[in-house]
Scaffold this motif. Sequence first.
Motif, mmCIF file in Angstrom:
data_model
loop_
_atom_site.group_PDB
_atom_site.id
_atom_site.type_symbol
_atom_site.label_atom_id
_atom_site.label_comp_id
_atom_site.label_asym_id
_atom_site.label_seq_id
_atom_site.Cartn_x
_atom_site.Cartn_y
_atom_site.Cartn_z
ATOM 1 N N UNK A 11 0.831 -1.185 0.000
ATOM 2 C CA UNK A 11 0.000 0.000 0.000
ATOM 3 C C UNK A 11 0.873 1.245 0.000
ATOM 4 N N UNK A 12 0.378 2.257 -0.688
ATOM 5 C CA UNK A 12 1.026 3.563 -0.744
ATOM 6 C C UNK A 12 0.764 4.309 0.556
ATOM 7 N N UNK A 13 1.793 4.976 1.073
ATOM 8 C CA UNK A 13 1.671 5.821 2.260
ATOM 9 C C UNK A 13 2.506 7.076 2.050
ATOM 10 N N UNK A 14 2.030 8.200 2.568
ATOM 11 C CA UNK A 14 2.820 9.434 2.582
ATOM 12 C C UNK A 14 3.160 9.704 4.032
ATOM 13 N N UNK A 15 4.467 9.659 4.339
ATOM 14 C CA UNK A 15 4.934 9.799 5.712
ATOM 15 C C UNK A 15 5.949 10.937 5.738
ATOM 16 N N UNK A 16 5.690 11.934 6.551
ATOM 17 C CA UNK A 16 6.586 13.086 6.689
ATOM 18 C C UNK A 16 6.974 13.660 5.328
ATOM 19 N N UNK A 32 10.851 -17.841 -0.056
ATOM 20 C CA UNK A 32 11.307 -16.881 0.954
ATOM 21 C C UNK A 32 10.261 -15.783 1.069
ATOM 22 N N UNK A 33 10.189 -15.164 2.239
ATOM 23 C CA UNK A 33 9.243 -14.076 2.473
ATOM 24 C C UNK A 33 9.983 -12.919 3.121
ATOM 25 N N UNK A 34 9.562 -11.708 2.805
ATOM 26 C CA UNK A 34 10.195 -10.541 3.411
ATOM 27 C C UNK A 34 9.362 -9.290 3.215
ATOM 28 N N UNK A 35 9.917 -8.174 3.628
ATOM 29 C CA UNK A 35 9.243 -6.888 3.500
ATOM 30 C C UNK A 35 10.203 -5.882 2.879
ATOM 31 N N UNK A 36 9.655 -4.960 2.110
ATOM 32 C CA UNK A 36 10.429 -3.868 1.527
ATOM 33 C C UNK A 36 9.700 -2.567 1.782
ATOM 34 N N UNK A 37 10.462 -1.514 1.989
ATOM 35 C CA UNK A 37 9.928 -0.163 2.038
ATOM 36 C C UNK A 37 10.588 0.600 0.901
ATOM 37 N N UNK A 38 9.788 1.013 -0.067
ATOM 38 C CA UNK A 38 10.274 1.769 -1.211
ATOM 39 C C UNK A 38 9.977 3.250 -0.995
ATOM 40 N N UNK A 39 10.874 4.100 -1.462
ATOM 41 C CA UNK A 39 10.698 5.548 -1.412
ATOM 42 C C UNK A 39 10.730 6.074 -2.832
ATOM 43 N N UNK A 40 9.784 6.979 -3.155
ATOM 44 C CA UNK A 40 9.743 7.539 -4.510
ATOM 45 C C UNK A 40 11.001 8.375 -4.767
#
Length: 166
Positions: A95-100, A125-133
């Motif tokens: 999901x898209x989020x706008x943080x600070x 395998x399973x994992x998480x990513x945080x992408x920044x525009x």
Amino acid sequence: MWLRFLQLAVALSLCLTNTAQAMSLSGCWDNDLGSNMTMIVSDSGVISGAYWSKVSSTGQMAKGVMIGYQQDLKRPTFGFVVKWKIDSITVWTGQYEKIAAKEHLKTVWLLRQNVNASDNWKATSIGMDLFTRRYAECELTDIWSEPGDVELEAGSTTETSGSERD
């Protein structure tokens, strides 16, 4: 009277929130591991693009082709698949989020590798990513420049071969 005014104000704010402009995920995105992706989202929500993984079994940058869907929402949910040139495939959902004042994609991924039946237990395998525009140096044209990439035109897929993950 004040209660009626408050109810009207809440109802109006809900209407304004629901009619807010849907946002597109088209653009360039980087994760904290140094991988990056370029995605283009059509008016109907179809995602196409390319993914360059800095984390690969070869230790070199790996390129994969991407296809998926984005929901038409103010804070869109989405999912996409990346097909790697080696025998693996990765799926992301998030999901898209706008943080600070920064735009982020919060995702969970599954990587499936091709293995013998006896090694099935270690194939996913399973994992998480945080992408920044990324706004600087973001080119949304000519992302299919290497031989063996997938070309997407007018909703059809023509494949000449496939790439790896993270």
